[in-house]
Design a protein around this motif. Structure first.
Motif, mmCIF file in Angstrom:
data_model
loop_
_atom_site.group_PDB
_atom_site.id
_atom_site.type_symbol
_atom_site.label_atom_id
_atom_site.label_comp_id
_atom_site.label_asym_id
_atom_site.label_seq_id
_atom_site.Cartn_x
_atom_site.Cartn_y
_atom_site.Cartn_z
ATOM 1 N N ASP A 32 0.840 -1.201 0.000
ATOM 2 C CA ASP A 32 0.000 0.000 0.000
ATOM 3 C C ASP A 32 0.874 1.249 0.000
ATOM 4 O O ASP A 32 0.591 2.226 -0.707
ATOM 5 C CB ASP A 32 -0.907 0.020 1.226
ATOM 6 C CG ASP A 32 -1.976 -1.055 1.173
ATOM 7 O OD1 ASP A 32 -1.851 -1.968 0.336
ATOM 8 O OD2 ASP A 32 -2.921 -0.988 1.971
ATOM 9 N N GLU A 34 3.871 1.576 -1.153
ATOM 10 C CA GLU A 34 4.506 1.743 -2.468
ATOM 11 C C GLU A 34 3.535 2.388 -3.454
ATOM 12 O O GLU A 34 3.915 3.241 -4.246
ATOM 13 C CB GLU A 34 4.987 0.392 -2.999
ATOM 14 C CG GLU A 34 6.179 -0.161 -2.248
ATOM 15 C CD GLU A 34 6.539 -1.574 -2.663
ATOM 16 O OE1 GLU A 34 6.033 -2.050 -3.708
ATOM 17 O OE2 GLU A 34 7.329 -2.206 -1.941
ATOM 18 N N ILE A 35 2.276 1.978 -3.392
ATOM 19 C CA ILE A 35 1.280 2.560 -4.288
ATOM 20 C C ILE A 35 1.017 4.020 -3.923
ATOM 21 O O ILE A 35 0.929 4.883 -4.800
ATOM 22 C CB ILE A 35 -0.037 1.748 -4.231
ATOM 23 C CG1 ILE A 35 0.183 0.373 -4.855
ATOM 24 C CG2 ILE A 35 -1.169 2.485 -4.927
ATOM 25 C CD1 ILE A 35 -0.974 -0.584 -4.661
ATOM 26 N N ASP A 37 3.047 6.055 -2.377
ATOM 27 C CA ASP A 37 4.280 6.815 -2.571
ATOM 28 C C ASP A 37 4.291 8.010 -1.616
ATOM 29 O O ASP A 37 3.805 7.918 -0.501
ATOM 30 C CB ASP A 37 4.413 7.230 -4.033
ATOM 31 C CG ASP A 37 5.840 7.562 -4.420
ATOM 32 O OD1 ASP A 37 6.763 6.957 -3.833
ATOM 33 O OD2 ASP A 37 6.031 8.413 -5.302
#
Length: 82
Positions: A32, A34-35, A37
């Motif tokens: 999550d 990483e998505i 950011d």
């Protein structure tokens, strides 16, 4: 990380979370993060409160229909027994 939404479930409007939300320890939500950011500030303010208030009507209608079907089934069954 806590996934919450605005609700009046407990009276005053507040942020709430339920057992079905994805709330979990930060270490378990790396995908999550990483998505998400770094993110960006919002470009416009959106007010979604009251957006789904009409759905309650359909829930009550479905519940009333389900109860009606059960009652009809029970009444027919009792007639057969007599």
């Amino acid at each position: 990380m806590v996934y919450a939404h605005e609700s009046t479930m407990y009276g005053a409007k507040s942020l709430v979370t339920i057992i079905c939300d994805r709330t979990n320890e930060l270490s378990a939500l790396q995908g999550d993060l990483e998505i998400l950011d770094e993110g960006q500030p919002p470009i416009e303010e959106v007010n979604l409160s009251g957006k789904h208030d009409g759905n309650q009507f359909y829930i009550w209608v479905a519940l009333a229909l389900a109860i009606g079907v059960v009652l009809i089934f029970v009444m027919k069954r009792r007639k057969k027994q007599n």
